[in-house]
Scaffold this active site. Sequence first.
Site, mmCIF file in Angstrom:
data_model
loop_
_atom_site.group_PDB
_atom_site.id
_atom_site.type_symbol
_atom_site.label_atom_id
_atom_site.label_comp_id
_atom_site.label_asym_id
_atom_site.label_seq_id
_atom_site.Cartn_x
_atom_site.Cartn_y
_atom_site.Cartn_z
ATOM 1 N N THR A 109 -9.273 -86.390 -114.098
ATOM 2 C CA THR A 109 -10.568 -85.770 -114.390
ATOM 3 C C THR A 109 -11.482 -86.869 -114.900
ATOM 4 O OG1 THR A 109 -9.489 -83.697 -114.968
ATOM 5 C CG2 THR A 109 -11.775 -83.986 -115.689
ATOM 6 N N LYS A 183 -13.937 -79.480 -111.259
ATOM 7 C CA LYS A 183 -12.956 -79.567 -112.346
ATOM 8 C C LYS A 183 -13.636 -79.462 -113.704
ATOM 9 C CE LYS A 183 -9.322 -80.163 -114.831
ATOM 10 N NZ LYS A 183 -8.470 -81.332 -114.879
ATOM 11 N N LYS A 251 -12.032 -85.762 -124.033
ATOM 12 C CA LYS A 251 -12.689 -86.633 -123.040
ATOM 13 C C LYS A 251 -13.368 -85.801 -121.967
ATOM 14 C CE LYS A 251 -10.313 -87.749 -119.630
ATOM 15 N NZ LYS A 251 -10.019 -87.283 -118.247
#
Length: 313
Positions: A109, A183, A251
């Site tokens: 990701t 995503k 993150k």
Amino acid sequence: MAPISGDAVSPSNTRVGWIGTGVMGQSMCAHLLNSGFTLTVFNRTISKAQPLIDRGAHLAQSPFAVASQSDVVFSIVGYPSDVRSVLLDPNSGALAGLRPGGVLVDMTTSEPSLAVEIASAAAAKGCASIDAPVSGGDRGAKNGTLAIFAGGDESQVRRLNPLFSLMGKVNYMGSPGRGQFAKLANQITIASTMVGLVEGMVYAYKAGLDVGLYLNAISTGAAGSKSLDLYGGRIMSRDFEPGFFVNHFVKDLGICLKECQNMGLALPGLALAQQLYVSLKAHGEGNLGTQALILALERLNNVSLRPSLTSTT
């Protein structure tokens, strides 16, 4: 083999490389080995690759070396900086070692803009690049049931389906970077769902309910969710082993907020979830799984669900 065109991908004509054999990569690689694909792996910590080497995978000393022995190179690492390093470094990166006709598939990701940059760099070398981040956690990886969000050339994604199908279901989302955008939207949905799950648990506990009975009761109703199925039981047993690290979720949500800023978009639920997860990191809990969010809610309310466990076991 030239995966950009020609015969369908199969163990007889396609050598696979893999960069990143952590919680997710380990299981995903195992599916490839079980299906007979020749696999070359690289991981910064060699011990994490050892189980795959024991099963027949070849160990390479750098991403460059992986790519020089592979037709399709997958990567699933930690942060966008890691993606840039393992794929684009001119000396040790995978693209530098990939022959024309080869394909990079980044399953980390990461930032949509970086996915576009990698695709452009790959095309300039006569190669292809797919951004294909995944959702489903450690169990999805083990069971081969991951949701895969793919961005890039659609015909290329179709050709790689024999590989993707071993790991889960691939969903074509559009041009380079679109897999990453999908995503990130997925992570936004999960973040607020997790907040709702743990808030409901704390409320049920404070109301004097048996939290285990409560979770069972709501699981088949409108409040049922994948997050409840995956993490409800783990939270009750205080199992905070990472299927997905808090650090990595922080993150991801940070990338989401950065993209929101770029779009002029206000998503208050996302911002709240990110702050709660950052608080876990601040308490030294970044290497726990995302289900550890319950700890943040317990601290906020000065309660602990621990005493209720005796009535649910």
